[in-house]
Design a protein around this motif. Structure first.
Motif, PDB file in Angstrom:
ATOM      1  N   MET A 237       0.800  -1.232   0.000  1.00  0.00           N
ATOM      2  CA  MET A 237       0.000   0.000   0.000  1.00  0.00           C
ATOM      3  C   MET A 237       0.831   1.279   0.000  1.00  0.00           C
ATOM      4  O   MET A 237       0.297   2.348  -0.325  1.00  0.00           O
ATOM      5  CB  MET A 237      -0.953   0.020   1.196  1.00  0.00           C
ATOM      6  CG  MET A 237      -0.287   0.081   2.551  1.00  0.00           C
ATOM      7  SD  MET A 237      -1.486   0.290   3.915  1.00  0.00           S
ATOM      8  CE  MET A 237      -2.375  -1.255   3.862  1.00  0.00           C
ATOM      9  N   ALA A 238       2.116   1.195   0.369  1.00  0.00           N
ATOM     10  CA  ALA A 238       2.913   2.422   0.439  1.00  0.00           C
ATOM     11  C   ALA A 238       4.400   2.099   0.303  1.00  0.00           C
ATOM     12  O   ALA A 238       4.839   0.991   0.632  1.00  0.00           O
ATOM     13  CB  ALA A 238       2.656   3.155   1.760  1.00  0.00           C
ATOM     14  N   ALA A 239       5.146   3.083  -0.182  1.00  0.00           N
ATOM     15  CA  ALA A 239       6.598   2.931  -0.311  1.00  0.00           C
ATOM     16  C   ALA A 239       7.244   2.927   1.076  1.00  0.00           C
ATOM     17  O   ALA A 239       6.663   3.436   2.043  1.00  0.00           O
ATOM     18  CB  ALA A 239       7.166   4.068  -1.158  1.00  0.00           C
ATOM     19  N   PRO A 240       8.444   2.366   1.211  1.00  0.00           N
ATOM     20  CA  PRO A 240       9.111   2.307   2.524  1.00  0.00           C
ATOM     21  C   PRO A 240       9.233   3.663   3.214  1.00  0.00           C
ATOM     22  O   PRO A 240       9.034   3.764   4.430  1.00  0.00           O
ATOM     23  CB  PRO A 240      10.481   1.710   2.196  1.00  0.00           C
ATOM     24  CG  PRO A 240      10.244   0.888   0.963  1.00  0.00           C
ATOM     25  CD  PRO A 240       9.213   1.651   0.180  1.00  0.00           C
ATOM     26  N   GLU A 241       9.553   4.696   2.478  1.00  0.00           N
ATOM     27  CA  GLU A 241       9.705   6.020   3.082  1.00  0.00           C
ATOM     28  C   GLU A 241       8.383   6.512   3.659  1.00  0.00           C
ATOM     29  O   GLU A 241       8.343   7.084   4.756  1.00  0.00           O
ATOM     30  CB  GLU A 241      10.228   7.013   2.035  1.00  0.00           C
ATOM     31  CG  GLU A 241      10.348   8.451   2.547  1.00  0.00           C
ATOM     32  CD  GLU A 241      11.273   8.579   3.750  1.00  0.00           C
ATOM     33  OE1 GLU A 241      10.999   9.437   4.620  1.00  0.00           O
ATOM     34  OE2 GLU A 241      12.256   7.808   3.834  1.00  0.00           O
ATOM     35  N   LEU A 242       7.284   6.301   2.926  1.00  0.00           N
ATOM     36  CA  LEU A 242       5.975   6.718   3.436  1.00  0.00           C
ATOM     37  C   LEU A 242       5.577   5.872   4.638  1.00  0.00           C
ATOM     38  O   LEU A 242       4.959   6.373   5.585  1.00  0.00           O
ATOM     39  CB  LEU A 242       4.921   6.602   2.335  1.00  0.00           C
ATOM     40  CG  LEU A 242       3.527   7.136   2.703  1.00  0.00           C
ATOM     41  CD1 LEU A 242       3.590   8.635   2.991  1.00  0.00           C
ATOM     42  CD2 LEU A 242       2.526   6.842   1.591  1.00  0.00           C
ATOM     43  N   GLN A 243       5.920   4.601   4.642  1.00  0.00           N
ATOM     44  CA  GLN A 243       5.634   3.754   5.801  1.00  0.00           C
ATOM     45  C   GLN A 243       6.329   4.291   7.046  1.00  0.00           C
ATOM     46  O   GLN A 243       5.727   4.324   8.134  1.00  0.00           O
ATOM     47  CB  GLN A 243       6.098   2.320   5.537  1.00  0.00           C
ATOM     48  CG  GLN A 243       5.328   1.598   4.453  1.00  0.00           C
ATOM     49  CD  GLN A 243       5.842   0.183   4.249  1.00  0.00           C
ATOM     50  OE1 GLN A 243       6.036  -0.565   5.208  1.00  0.00           O
ATOM     51  NE2 GLN A 243       6.081  -0.189   2.998  1.00  0.00           N
ATOM     52  N   ARG A 244       7.581   4.704   6.898  1.00  0.00           N
ATOM     53  CA  ARG A 244       8.308   5.258   8.047  1.00  0.00           C
ATOM     54  C   ARG A 244       7.701   6.581   8.495  1.00  0.00           C
ATOM     55  O   ARG A 244       7.543   6.836   9.686  1.00  0.00           O
ATOM     56  CB  ARG A 244       9.783   5.438   7.691  1.00  0.00           C
ATOM     57  CG  ARG A 244      10.563   4.138   7.586  1.00  0.00           C
ATOM     58  CD  ARG A 244      12.046   4.400   7.477  1.00  0.00           C
ATOM     59  NE  ARG A 244      12.385   5.065   6.225  1.00  0.00           N
ATOM     60  CZ  ARG A 244      12.694   4.431   5.107  1.00  0.00           C
ATOM     61  NH1 ARG A 244      12.695   3.112   5.069  1.00  0.00           N
ATOM     62  NH2 ARG A 244      13.010   5.105   4.012  1.00  0.00           N
ATOM     63  N   ARG A 245       7.356   7.431   7.540  1.00  0.00           N
ATOM     64  CA  ARG A 245       6.834   8.758   7.886  1.00  0.00           C
ATOM     65  C   ARG A 245       5.465   8.667   8.559  1.00  0.00           C
ATOM     66  O   ARG A 245       5.172   9.413   9.493  1.00  0.00           O
ATOM     67  CB  ARG A 245       6.769   9.630   6.630  1.00  0.00           C
ATOM     68  CG  ARG A 245       6.295  11.045   6.882  1.00  0.00           C
ATOM     69  CD  ARG A 245       6.706  11.961   5.753  1.00  0.00           C
ATOM     70  NE  ARG A 245       6.192  11.501   4.474  1.00  0.00           N
ATOM     71  CZ  ARG A 245       4.981  11.796   4.004  1.00  0.00           C
ATOM     72  NH1 ARG A 245       4.164  12.554   4.726  1.00  0.00           N
ATOM     73  NH2 ARG A 245       4.576  11.361   2.825  1.00  0.00           N
ATOM     74  N   LEU A 246       4.613   7.734   8.087  1.00  0.00           N
ATOM     75  CA  LEU A 246       3.277   7.586   8.657  1.00  0.00           C
ATOM     76  C   LEU A 246       3.242   6.584   9.816  1.00  0.00           C
ATOM     77  O   LEU A 246       2.181   6.374  10.395  1.00  0.00           O
ATOM     78  CB  LEU A 246       2.290   7.148   7.572  1.00  0.00           C
ATOM     79  CG  LEU A 246       2.083   8.112   6.407  1.00  0.00           C
ATOM     80  CD1 LEU A 246       1.070   7.541   5.425  1.00  0.00           C
ATOM     81  CD2 LEU A 246       1.622   9.475   6.906  1.00  0.00           C
ATOM     82  N   GLN A 247       4.371   5.958  10.120  1.00  0.00           N
ATOM     83  CA  GLN A 247       4.468   4.962  11.185  1.00  0.00           C
ATOM     84  C   GLN A 247       3.468   3.819  10.954  1.00  0.00           C
ATOM     85  O   GLN A 247       2.657   3.485  11.816  1.00  0.00           O
ATOM     86  CB  GLN A 247       4.248   5.593  12.560  1.00  0.00           C
ATOM     87  CG  GLN A 247       5.252   6.687  12.895  1.00  0.00           C
ATOM     88  CD  GLN A 247       5.087   7.229  14.295  1.00  0.00           C
ATOM     89  OE1 GLN A 247       4.941   6.477  15.259  1.00  0.00           O
ATOM     90  NE2 GLN A 247       5.116   8.556  14.436  1.00  0.00           N
TER      91      GLN A 247
END
Length: 262
Positions: free
Chosen positions: A119-129
């Motif tokens: 559902m999301a790129a690794p960077e977005l996963q980190r930013r959105l927790q």
């Protein structure tokens, strides 16, 4: 231009900006939980709450958008905890190192409708927790305060130990879309669930980006004799201690009388 004129221009720009932001919002979330107040009594063995909601679309919603992703994060009362590492020395297990976790959730659950990588790129996963690996768990590392990588042995041990008690969990197939815009999930609360307020954050994603998010909450409270004991211990510790000692003495005396041999 006078100062009054400049202020008028700035005010107009601000209002137009707000209007643009409002118009750009294509969806919003409407959510609720089945019970906003969970009561704990002496026979409490756990409970499951149901979170349900819908995605409200408007004229700004892209016509091609037909599916969504949803991530629900439930966090309980925050507290300080310590994880210790033990080693066997001379036949005895001893503590050799420790790590203090500062104001971390005593209960933490993350639910989604499919794996986060889908559902999301690794960077977005980190930013959105998104997911337990990306939720911030602040630690005292020497003189500093920071979170560390998910593979850190202390962090992974802490998450694993909390998970064994059902207090930390992650399930990427727990959210069900009943229709393209209606969804539900269950929130399991084990017997050891901490007392206090719980925050629920719901993030809506589409096409690999965050669309919108919202929040709700519920609380877990003790009632009956358990609440009386907890309140007495907190507000009148001296009286609570005296009553506890008297009850222990009375119990010991009764036991000696019952099992006394004539």
């Amino acid at each position: 231009m006078t100062w009054a004129g400049r202020l008028a221009v700035l005010a107009t720009a601000f209002v137009l900006g707000l209007g643009t932001l409002g118009a750009a919002r294509a969806e919003r979330l409407i959510v609720s939980v089945s019970n906003h107040r969970v009561t704990v009594t002496s026979n409490y063995t756990g409970e499951q709450l149901v979170l349900f909601g819908s995605v409200e679309r408007d004229a700004q919603t892209p016509a091609a958008r037909s599916s969504y992703d949803l991530v629900v994060t439930v966090s309980g009362p925050r507290t300080d905890l310590v994880t210790r590492r033990k080693e066997r020395k001379f036949g005895i297990w001893v503590n050799v190192d420790s790590r203090q976790f500062l104001q971390v959730p005593s209960y933490l659950a993350v639910f989604a409708n499919r794996p986060f990588d889908a559902m999301a790129a690794p960077e977005l996963q980190r930013r959105l927790q998104l997911g337990l690996d990306h939720v911030l768990l602040t630690q005292r590392v020497g003189p500093d305060y920071a979170d560390v990588v998910a593979s850190d042995p202390f962090r992974s041990a802490y998450v694993r130990l909390r998970g064994e008690h059902g207090l930390y969990r992650e399930d990427t197939h727990a959210v069900t879309f009943l229709t393209p815009t209606l969804f539900r999930t269950t929130i399991p609360l084990p017997a050891e669930v901490p007392i206090g307020s719980y925050d629920v954050e719901i993030k809506l994603l589409a096409d690999g980006a965050l669309v919108t998010k919202t929040e709700t909450a519920f609380e877990i409270v003790k009632v009956g004799f358990e609440q009386f004991v907890a309140t007495a211990a907190r507000q009148q510790p001296l009286l609570y201690g005296l009553i506890t000692v008297m009850m222990a003495l009375l119990t010991g005396w009764l036991a000696s009388e019952i099992f006394r041999r004539d």
